[in-house]
Structure formats: C-alpha cells, structure tokens
Design a protein around this motif. Structure first.
Motif, PDB file in Angstrom:
ATOM      1  N   PRO A  10      -0.393  11.166  11.170  1.00 22.12           N
ATOM      2  CA  PRO A  10      -0.409  12.527  10.617  1.00 22.12           C
ATOM      3  C   PRO A  10      -0.907  12.479   9.226  1.00 22.12           C
ATOM      4  O   PRO A  10      -1.612  11.610   8.558  1.00 22.12           O
ATOM      5  N   ALA A  11      -0.833  13.878   8.556  1.00 17.31           N
ATOM      6  CA  ALA A  11      -1.611  13.792   7.222  1.00 17.31           C
ATOM      7  C   ALA A  11      -0.827  13.243   6.288  1.00 17.31           C
ATOM      8  O   ALA A  11       0.423  12.762   5.954  1.00 17.31           O
ATOM      9  N   ALA A  12      -1.672  12.462   5.211  1.00 18.36           N
ATOM     10  CA  ALA A  12      -1.473  11.665   4.001  1.00 18.36           C
ATOM     11  C   ALA A  12      -0.251  10.650   4.357  1.00 18.36           C
ATOM     12  O   ALA A  12       0.415  10.324   3.552  1.00 18.36           O
ATOM     13  N   ALA A  13      -0.565   9.901   5.381  1.00 17.53           N
ATOM     14  CA  ALA A  13       0.267   8.802   5.914  1.00 17.53           C
ATOM     15  C   ALA A  13      -0.355   7.715   5.173  1.00 17.53           C
ATOM     16  O   ALA A  13       0.397   6.512   5.296  1.00 17.53           O
ATOM     17  N   GLY A  14      -1.497   7.509   4.843  1.00 18.75           N
ATOM     18  CA  GLY A  14      -2.135   6.259   4.100  1.00 18.75           C
ATOM     19  C   GLY A  14      -3.399   5.835   4.973  1.00 18.75           C
ATOM     20  O   GLY A  14      -3.892   4.728   4.754  1.00 18.75           O
ATOM     21  N   GLY A  16      -6.556   6.869   5.234  1.00 22.76           N
ATOM     22  CA  GLY A  16      -7.707   6.544   4.284  1.00 22.76           C
ATOM     23  C   GLY A  16      -7.465   5.194   3.541  1.00 22.76           C
ATOM     24  O   GLY A  16      -8.515   4.495   3.403  1.00 22.76           O
ATOM     25  N   THR A  17      -6.440   5.077   2.695  1.00 25.68           N
ATOM     26  CA  THR A  17      -6.431   4.084   1.894  1.00 25.68           C
ATOM     27  C   THR A  17      -6.519   2.852   2.421  1.00 25.68           C
ATOM     28  O   THR A  17      -7.057   1.848   2.261  1.00 25.68           O
ATOM     29  N   ASP A 106     -10.916   6.505  10.827  1.00 23.78           N
ATOM     30  CA  ASP A 106      -9.641   7.092  10.647  1.00 23.78           C
ATOM     31  C   ASP A 106      -9.625   8.522  11.081  1.00 23.78           C
ATOM     32  O   ASP A 106     -10.570   9.330  10.802  1.00 23.78           O
ATOM     33  N   ARG A 134       3.428  11.697  -1.845  1.00 22.52           N
ATOM     34  CA  ARG A 134       2.120  10.865  -2.270  1.00 22.52           C
ATOM     35  C   ARG A 134       1.001  11.919  -2.482  1.00 22.52           C
ATOM     36  O   ARG A 134       0.318  11.750  -3.338  1.00 22.52           O
ATOM     37  N   ARG A 135       0.927  12.872  -1.316  1.00 27.14           N
ATOM     38  CA  ARG A 135      -0.008  13.909  -1.395  1.00 27.14           C
ATOM     39  C   ARG A 135      -0.150  14.746  -2.859  1.00 27.14           C
ATOM     40  O   ARG A 135      -0.935  14.993  -3.438  1.00 27.14           O
ATOM     41  N   THR A 181       4.826   3.447   6.955  1.00 27.80           N
ATOM     42  CA  THR A 181       4.653   2.844   5.404  1.00 27.80           C
ATOM     43  C   THR A 181       5.582   3.431   4.687  1.00 27.80           C
ATOM     44  O   THR A 181       5.418   3.568   3.453  1.00 27.80           O
ATOM     45  N   MET A 184       6.499   0.925   2.302  1.00 28.99           N
ATOM     46  CA  MET A 184       5.671   0.070   2.192  1.00 28.99           C
ATOM     47  C   MET A 184       4.820   0.488   0.889  1.00 28.99           C
ATOM     48  O   MET A 184       4.607   1.758   0.778  1.00 28.99           O
ATOM     49  N   SER A 185       4.721  -0.762  -0.026  1.00 24.43           N
ATOM     50  CA  SER A 185       3.439  -0.378  -0.931  1.00 24.43           C
ATOM     51  C   SER A 185       2.242  -0.223  -0.454  1.00 24.43           C
ATOM     52  O   SER A 185       2.000  -0.658   1.015  1.00 24.43           O
ATOM     53  N   ILE A 186       1.214   0.111  -0.944  1.00 19.24           N
ATOM     54  CA  ILE A 186      -0.060   0.071  -0.361  1.00 19.24           C
ATOM     55  C   ILE A 186      -0.610  -1.231  -0.067  1.00 19.24           C
ATOM     56  O   ILE A 186      -1.182  -1.490   1.068  1.00 19.24           O
ATOM     57  N   ALA A 189       0.982  -2.212   3.152  1.00 21.23           N
ATOM     58  CA  ALA A 189       0.480  -1.701   4.446  1.00 21.23           C
ATOM     59  C   ALA A 189      -1.060  -2.195   4.794  1.00 21.23           C
ATOM     60  O   ALA A 189      -1.214  -2.291   5.647  1.00 21.23           O
TER      61      ALA A 189
HETATM   62  O1  CDP Z   1      -5.802   9.469   4.783  1.00 18.44           O
HETATM   63  P1  CDP Z   1      -4.470   9.928   4.562  1.00 18.44           P
HETATM   64  O2  CDP Z   1      -4.407  11.439   4.675  1.00 18.44           O
HETATM   65  O3  CDP Z   1      -3.545   9.438   5.793  1.00 18.44           O
HETATM   66  O4  CDP Z   1      -3.701   9.326   3.372  1.00 18.44           O
HETATM   67  P2  CDP Z   1      -4.177   8.640   1.857  1.00 18.44           P
HETATM   68  O5  CDP Z   1      -5.123   9.698   1.547  1.00 18.44           O
HETATM   69  O6  CDP Z   1      -4.917   7.233   2.319  1.00 18.44           O
HETATM   70  O7  CDP Z   1      -3.212   8.652   1.427  1.00 18.44           O
HETATM   71  C1  CDP Z   1      -2.271   9.568   0.592  1.00 18.44           C
HETATM   72  C2  CDP Z   1      -1.772   9.129  -0.862  1.00 18.44           C
HETATM   73  O8  CDP Z   1      -0.621   8.025  -0.604  1.00 18.44           O
HETATM   74  C3  CDP Z   1      -2.811   8.327  -1.420  1.00 18.44           C
HETATM   75  O9  CDP Z   1      -2.717   8.788  -2.972  1.00 18.44           O
HETATM   76  C4  CDP Z   1      -2.383   6.895  -1.437  1.00 18.44           C
HETATM   77  O10 CDP Z   1      -2.765   6.014  -2.580  1.00 18.44           O
HETATM   78  C5  CDP Z   1      -0.946   6.805  -1.220  1.00 18.44           C
HETATM   79  N1  CDP Z   1      -0.375   5.908  -0.610  1.00 18.44           N
HETATM   80  C6  CDP Z   1       0.842   5.259  -0.913  1.00 18.44           C
HETATM   81  O11 CDP Z   1       1.293   5.688  -2.181  1.00 18.44           O
HETATM   82  N2  CDP Z   1       1.335   4.362  -0.150  1.00 18.44           N
HETATM   83  C7  CDP Z   1       0.833   3.970   0.842  1.00 18.44           C
HETATM   84  N3  CDP Z   1       1.502   2.856   1.463  1.00 18.44           N
HETATM   85  C8  CDP Z   1      -0.212   4.298   1.284  1.00 18.44           C
HETATM   86  C9  CDP Z   1      -0.755   5.441   0.519  1.00 18.44           C
END
Ligand code: CDP
Ligand code: CDP
Length: 203
Positions: A10-14, A16-17, A106, A134-135, A181, A184-186, A189
């Motif tokens: 889903p949206a902003a799950a991490g 892309g990171t 992704d 996070r978003r 996540t 979880m920290s980045i 993950a």
């Molecule tokens: O790509 P998606 O929309 O799934 O997510 P993203 O853009 O990778 O991550 C959204 C935000 O969450 C970014 O600012 C990341 O740095 C942050 N993030 C985080 O704080 N902890 C994680 N485990 C993963 C992502």
C-alpha cells in the motif's frame, strides 16, 4: 542474466526506499512503477483523456518535478483503475524487469500481474497511522502545507480504490514474503529485504 525483485504494498509503506537500497546493494536497475501512473494521472489534470495520457508518456515525464503531490497521487489512482491504461504500460514494465543485470520494480501488481515469475517477491506493509506519519514528515520536509488527517485520508482513499478495482488490484501474491515495517527502522527493513534476495540468489 535477468533477476527480478518485485516489491508491492500500500501507499507509503516503504516500497521505494527499500527498492532503491536493494538496487544499490546488488547493482540492479530500479523502476518505481508508481511514477508511470503518476505521470499519466498528472497529464489528465488538464483534461487530457487517460488513454491518450498513457500513450503520450515519455521518459522525461517520469523525471518531472511535481509527481509526488497528493493531487497527482489521487489522479494516478483514478487512471490506474482503467484496464486500458494498465494494459498500455505492461510491455515497458516487463521489458524493464527482464533486462540483463537484475531489476527491482515496486508498485501494486508487480508480483501478481507484471512479473508473476519474479525471483523475489515482497509485500511491504505498515499500519495506516505509521504510513501516514512517514508520508506527512516527507511532505512537510518538502515544504507542502498539510496535516496528519489529510495525509491519512489520502492514503486510505487510494488504498481502498486500489484494492477494490477489478484489474490488477493491490494485493499480495500468494508466494510473496510479507514485510511489516510498522516497528522497523529503514535499516532493518532494508536488511530483511536484502536477506531475501541473498536467499533466492543462493537457490
Ligand atoms: O514507496 P512507498 O510509497 O511505499 O514509501 P517510501 O516513499 O519509500 O517511504 C515513505 C516514507 O517513509 C519515506 O520518507 C521513508 O524514508 C520513510 N520510511 C521509514 O521511515 N521507515 C521505513 N521502514 C521505511 C520508510
Ligand atoms: O508512493 P505511493 O505508494 O504513495 O504511491 P505510488 O506507488 O507512486 O502509486 C501511486 C498510485 O499509482 C497508486 O495509488 C496506485 O493507484 C497506482 N499504481 C498502480 O496502480 N500500480 C502500480 N504498479 C503502481 C502504482
């Protein structure tokens, strides 16, 4: 040799990171497929027909500033529900996935529809509240004026639309590894995702 890593969720799950870090570590190419829908959606904001918008896409569109706004995200989610728009974007994504040297893609339907034979499939999630926070931090950091409730509503509206559509809905592939996540920290993950790549490379 081709080696495909499919990362959905889903949206902003991490997604892309994690994708960028995996691509970096293993020297794979990375395609954020959300950008294809965002660039298409953005073109429709001035009234362009969605199919025409998908046909007109150029590589430069994917680099464009302004694709990461909530308005464009909503437009992306609306055009993404149109089967003909999705069909127009399939060949490009599949060709990218099978390129020599490995690829990370992704999105929402990579493991289910675009690359059902991907060597690695991850389904990345986190609680709605954590994703919204996070978003929110990301948007505030870029100077957008918004608040938690607005961001949460944007994510939940898109997730609901993305999950409910008939064509290539947001859902985990049956053989995907789940990565929650929320706590979880980045770094944690990314480490979990890389471990899965190493495990599959060794098979
Ligand atoms: O790509 P998606 O929309 O799934 O997510 P993203 O853009 O990778 O991550 C959204 C935000 O969450 C970014 O600012 C990341 O740095 C942050 N993030 C985080 O704080 N902890 C994680 N485990 C993963 C992502
Ligand atoms: O970064 P975030 O997760 O917020 O969004 P995104 O990955 O850039 O995707 C934007 C929108 O494009 C999603 O809400 C989906 O409607 C659509 N999308 C899709 O339908 N299929 C994909 N493979 C990627 C994105």
């Amino acid at each position: 040799m081709a080696f495909t890593v499919a990362i959905d969720g889903p949206a902003a799950a991490g997604k892309g990171t994690i994708s960028r870090a995996v691509a970096d570590k293993f020297g794979f190419a990375h395609l954020d497929t959300g950008l294809l829908y965002r660039a298409t959606g953005r073109r429709t904001l001035d009234g362009t027909d969605p199919m025409e918008a998908a046909r007109l896409l150029t590589p430069e569109d994917l680099q464009a500033d302004g694709l990461r706004t909530p308005d464009v995200a909503q437009a992306a989610s609306r055009v993404a529900a149109i089967p003909e728009v999705r069909a127009a974007l399939v060949d490009f994504q599949r060709a990218f996935a099978r390129r020599n040297g490995g690829a990370v893609l992704d999105g929402r339907d990579i493991g289910t529809v675009i690359c059902p034979d991907a060597e690695v499939k991850l389904f990345v999630t986190a609680s709605d509240e954590v994703r919204a926070k996070r978003r929110l931090d990301e948007l505030l950091g870029k100077g957008h004026e918004t608040d938690f409730e607005t961001v949460l509503c944007d994510l939940q509206t898109r997730d609901a639309r993305d999950s409910a559509r008939a064509t290539a809905p947001l859902k985990s592939a049956e053989d995907a590894v789940m990565l929650d996540t929320t706590r979880m920290s980045i770094e944690e993950a990314v480490a979990a995702a890389c471990a899965e790549v190493v495990r599959k490379q060794a098979l």
